[in-house]
Design a protein around this motif. Structure first.
Motif, PDB file in Angstrom:
ATOM      1  N   PRO A   5       1.036  -1.222  -0.247  1.00  0.00           N
ATOM      2  CA  PRO A   5       0.090  -0.112  -0.128  1.00  0.00           C
ATOM      3  C   PRO A   5       1.041   1.185  -0.095  1.00  0.00           C
ATOM      4  N   PRO A   6       0.733   2.271  -0.897  1.00  0.00           N
ATOM      5  CA  PRO A   6       1.374   3.380  -1.192  1.00  0.00           C
ATOM      6  C   PRO A   6       1.419   4.086   0.399  1.00  0.00           C
ATOM      7  N   GLU A   7       0.304   4.129   0.921  1.00  0.00           N
ATOM      8  CA  GLU A   7       0.212   5.078   2.166  1.00  0.00           C
ATOM      9  C   GLU A   7       1.123   4.430   3.374  1.00  0.00           C
ATOM     10  N   LEU A   8       1.051   3.102   3.511  1.00  0.00           N
ATOM     11  CA  LEU A   8       1.855   2.581   4.541  1.00  0.00           C
ATOM     12  C   LEU A   8       3.496   2.617   4.135  1.00  0.00           C
ATOM     13  N   LEU A   9       3.832   2.426   2.861  1.00  0.00           N
ATOM     14  CA  LEU A   9       5.240   2.755   2.273  1.00  0.00           C
ATOM     15  C   LEU A   9       5.688   4.197   2.506  1.00  0.00           C
ATOM     16  N   PHE A  10       4.618   5.085   2.507  1.00  0.00           N
ATOM     17  CA  PHE A  10       5.202   6.562   2.853  1.00  0.00           C
ATOM     18  C   PHE A  10       5.449   6.648   4.564  1.00  0.00           C
ATOM     19  N   GLU A  11       4.525   5.830   5.042  1.00  0.00           N
ATOM     20  CA  GLU A  11       4.602   6.002   6.349  1.00  0.00           C
ATOM     21  C   GLU A  11       6.093   5.243   7.014  1.00  0.00           C
ATOM     22  N   ILE A  35      10.517   9.266  -2.320  1.00  0.00           N
ATOM     23  CA  ILE A  35      11.517   9.967  -1.733  1.00  0.00           C
ATOM     24  C   ILE A  35      11.860  11.302  -2.328  1.00  0.00           C
ATOM     25  N   HIS A  36      11.474  11.605  -3.395  1.00  0.00           N
ATOM     26  CA  HIS A  36      11.870  12.599  -4.189  1.00  0.00           C
ATOM     27  C   HIS A  36      10.653  13.471  -4.267  1.00  0.00           C
ATOM     28  N   ASP A  37       9.496  13.080  -3.753  1.00  0.00           N
ATOM     29  CA  ASP A  37       8.355  13.854  -3.839  1.00  0.00           C
ATOM     30  C   ASP A  37       8.578  15.101  -2.925  1.00  0.00           C
ATOM     31  N   LYS A  38       7.988  16.199  -3.320  1.00  0.00           N
ATOM     32  CA  LYS A  38       8.143  17.245  -2.410  1.00  0.00           C
ATOM     33  C   LYS A  38       7.268  17.252  -1.237  1.00  0.00           C
ATOM     34  N   THR A  39       6.100  16.761  -1.157  1.00  0.00           N
ATOM     35  CA  THR A  39       5.323  16.520   0.009  1.00  0.00           C
ATOM     36  C   THR A  39       6.090  15.319   0.938  1.00  0.00           C
ATOM     37  N   PHE A  40       6.630  14.286   0.484  1.00  0.00           N
ATOM     38  CA  PHE A  40       7.333  13.643   1.484  1.00  0.00           C
ATOM     39  C   PHE A  40       8.591  14.166   1.955  1.00  0.00           C
ATOM     40  N   ILE A  41       9.288  15.054   1.140  1.00  0.00           N
ATOM     41  CA  ILE A  41      10.472  15.609   1.823  1.00  0.00           C
ATOM     42  C   ILE A  41      10.014  16.808   2.693  1.00  0.00           C
ATOM     43  N   GLN A  46       9.431  17.786   8.937  1.00  0.00           N
ATOM     44  CA  GLN A  46       8.628  18.202  10.136  1.00  0.00           C
ATOM     45  C   GLN A  46       8.718  17.225  11.087  1.00  0.00           C
ATOM     46  N   ARG A  47       8.542  15.859  10.567  1.00  0.00           N
ATOM     47  CA  ARG A  47       8.575  14.662  11.653  1.00  0.00           C
ATOM     48  C   ARG A  47       9.782  14.810  12.441  1.00  0.00           C
ATOM     49  N   SER A  48      11.061  14.927  11.618  1.00  0.00           N
ATOM     50  CA  SER A  48      12.546  14.890  12.236  1.00  0.00           C
ATOM     51  C   SER A  48      12.309  16.283  13.306  1.00  0.00           C
ATOM     52  N   ILE A  49      11.765  17.453  13.051  1.00  0.00           N
ATOM     53  CA  ILE A  49      12.058  18.452  13.819  1.00  0.00           C
ATOM     54  C   ILE A  49      11.073  18.318  14.909  1.00  0.00           C
ATOM     55  N   GLN A  50       9.782  17.689  14.798  1.00  0.00           N
ATOM     56  CA  GLN A  50       8.737  17.372  15.727  1.00  0.00           C
ATOM     57  C   GLN A  50       9.355  16.542  16.921  1.00  0.00           C
ATOM     58  N   THR A  51      10.046  15.517  16.286  1.00  0.00           N
ATOM     59  CA  THR A  51      10.267  13.967  17.223  1.00  0.00           C
ATOM     60  C   THR A  51      11.809  14.176  17.495  1.00  0.00           C
ATOM     61  N   ASN A  52      12.287  15.497  17.154  1.00  0.00           N
ATOM     62  CA  ASN A  52      13.817  15.471  17.254  1.00  0.00           C
ATOM     63  C   ASN A  52      14.753  14.288  16.933  1.00  0.00           C
ATOM     64  N   SER A  53      14.180  13.792  15.708  1.00  0.00           N
ATOM     65  CA  SER A  53      14.952  12.423  15.280  1.00  0.00           C
ATOM     66  C   SER A  53      16.188  12.774  14.434  1.00  0.00           C
ATOM     67  N   PHE A  54      17.072  11.902  14.158  1.00  0.00           N
ATOM     68  CA  PHE A  54      18.084  12.067  13.280  1.00  0.00           C
ATOM     69  C   PHE A  54      18.940  13.237  13.759  1.00  0.00           C
ATOM     70  N   GLY A 164       8.560  26.950   2.921  1.00  0.00           N
ATOM     71  CA  GLY A 164       9.494  26.037   2.803  1.00  0.00           C
ATOM     72  C   GLY A 164      10.420  26.285   1.885  1.00  0.00           C
ATOM     73  N   ASP A 165      11.213  27.325   2.134  1.00  0.00           N
ATOM     74  CA  ASP A 165      12.288  27.953   1.426  1.00  0.00           C
ATOM     75  C   ASP A 165      13.577  28.112   2.476  1.00  0.00           C
ATOM     76  N   TYR A 166      14.733  27.946   2.023  1.00  0.00           N
ATOM     77  CA  TYR A 166      16.108  28.229   2.743  1.00  0.00           C
ATOM     78  C   TYR A 166      16.331  29.513   2.063  1.00  0.00           C
ATOM     79  N   LYS A 167      16.724  30.616   3.033  1.00  0.00           N
ATOM     80  CA  LYS A 167      17.217  31.725   2.612  1.00  0.00           C
ATOM     81  C   LYS A 167      18.447  32.313   3.174  1.00  0.00           C
ATOM     82  N   LEU A 168      19.179  33.155   2.608  1.00  0.00           N
ATOM     83  CA  LEU A 168      20.420  33.732   3.033  1.00  0.00           C
ATOM     84  C   LEU A 168      20.168  35.458   2.933  1.00  0.00           C
ATOM     85  N   LEU A 169      20.400  35.764   4.076  1.00  0.00           N
ATOM     86  CA  LEU A 169      20.610  37.476   4.245  1.00  0.00           C
ATOM     87  C   LEU A 169      21.627  38.052   4.264  1.00  0.00           C
ATOM     88  N   GLY A 170      22.057  39.140   3.334  1.00  0.00           N
ATOM     89  CA  GLY A 170      23.204  39.568   3.175  1.00  0.00           C
ATOM     90  C   GLY A 170      23.090  41.052   3.512  1.00  0.00           C
TER      91      GLY A 170
END
Length: 300
Positions: A5-11, A35-41, A46-54, A164-170
């Motif tokens: 199931p795609p949903e289970l693979l995603f999780e 893995i390359h899909d923007k939604t998955f990325i 978000q999950r890594s930040i919320q769970t403090n993983s990796f 959803g963007d990385y920015k550099l201020l000069g």
């Protein structure tokens, strides 16, 4: 795998660290596309930040002959840290080519912004987890209003979670009242001018620009009354905010978690943390032994 199931693979993939996701790219076209899909990325971040993983610890060191070394170490759930291992670096110019040694500005969500020169501002965005890097075009600041005025350049890097963007201020700081601001967006891969800070009477101390909680911060001093302020720049709204510091002498700005902190070292080591609406709370005040006391910190 076709009946998986795609949903289970995603999780399942969502719970894997970046190095394991790299291996999964070769399993099938479906896994590669997921893995390359923007939604998955975005969901993985978000999950890594919320769970403090990796979690990981980034270490950089500069050696004689302008050689720079970068190391990474994983941080486990129990807080233990393994030995820092040297990691493969992006191709950077070194002293042999006449370019000063590279220096890391900051790491945001595992993306490291590296400034590859001290006088000619070239930058690289580097993701050591997936071994990819991207060169950033140099900003194009206007010429100094006078050849006798020295230009101080400051840069700050961070993640705009709203867009959803990385920015550099000069920031090009020509003197106490003349400056220019530009911002780089990874999405557009370009620099653009933005509104300058309303700082006619302020001196911008842009040698250290820090990132926390969606905003970049640095110190500024009012040249009329010598009062110190923290300037914050929201990456999403591109708005500036000014907050007076709790003390005005020998101060240094740091980041603790998602909050700005002010440190002062005289006879005591004092630390304040910024709360909501620019209010400050004293974290601690520690008496220092006489030999470790200093009269003044360098602000620029």
């Amino acid at each position: 795998m076709r009946e998986f199931p795609p949903e289970l693979l995603f999780e399942i993939l969502l719970r894997l660290p970046p190095e394991d996701l790299l291996r999964c790219l070769c399993v099938s076209k479906a896994w590669n596309a997921t893995i390359h899909d923007k939604t998955f990325i975005k969901s993985h971040l978000q999950r890594s930040i919320q769970t403090n993983s990796f979690g990981s610890l980034f270490v950089s060191a500069t050696f004689p002959c302008n050689k720079c070394s970068f190391k990474f170490s994983d941080i486990y759930d129990d807080g233990t840290i393994e030995r820092a291992m040297k990691i493969e670096q992006p191709p950077l110019q070194d002293a042999e080519s006449g370019t000063p040694f590279p220096s890391a500005l900051v790491s945001s969500n595992g993306i490291i912004c590296i400034r590859t020169g001290l006088y000619e501002d070239d930058f690289v965005l580097w993701n050591p987890s997936i071994r990819k890097f991207k060169k950033i075009p140099s900003p194009t600041f206007e010429q100094s209003p006078s050849p006798d005025i020295h230009v101080y350049l400051g840069y700050g890097f961070g993640y705009d979670s709203t867009n959803g963007d990385y920015k550099l201020l000069g920031i090009a700081n020509f003197n106490e009242a003349v400056h220019q601001c530009q911002i780089y967006s990874l999405k557009s891969n370009s620099w653009r001018k933005i509104r300058n800070m309303p700082c006619d009477e302020f001196h911008m101390i842009v040698s250290r620009i820090l990132f926390s909680n969606g905003a970049l911060s640095w110190l500024a001093q009012n040249m009329l009354d010598r009062k110190m302020h923290v300037v914050t720049f929201e990456l999403a709204t591109e708005k500036y905010h000014w907050f007076p510091t709790p003390v005005d002498e020998n101060v240094q700005l740091e980041v603790l978690g998602d909050s700005q902190c002010i440190f002062r070292r005289l006879r005591t080591m004092d630390a304040w943390i910024m709360k909501e609406h620019g209010s400050w709370t004293l974290l601690y005040s520690i008496e220092l032994p006489p030999m470790s006391r200093v009269n003044r910190w360098c602000l620029g």
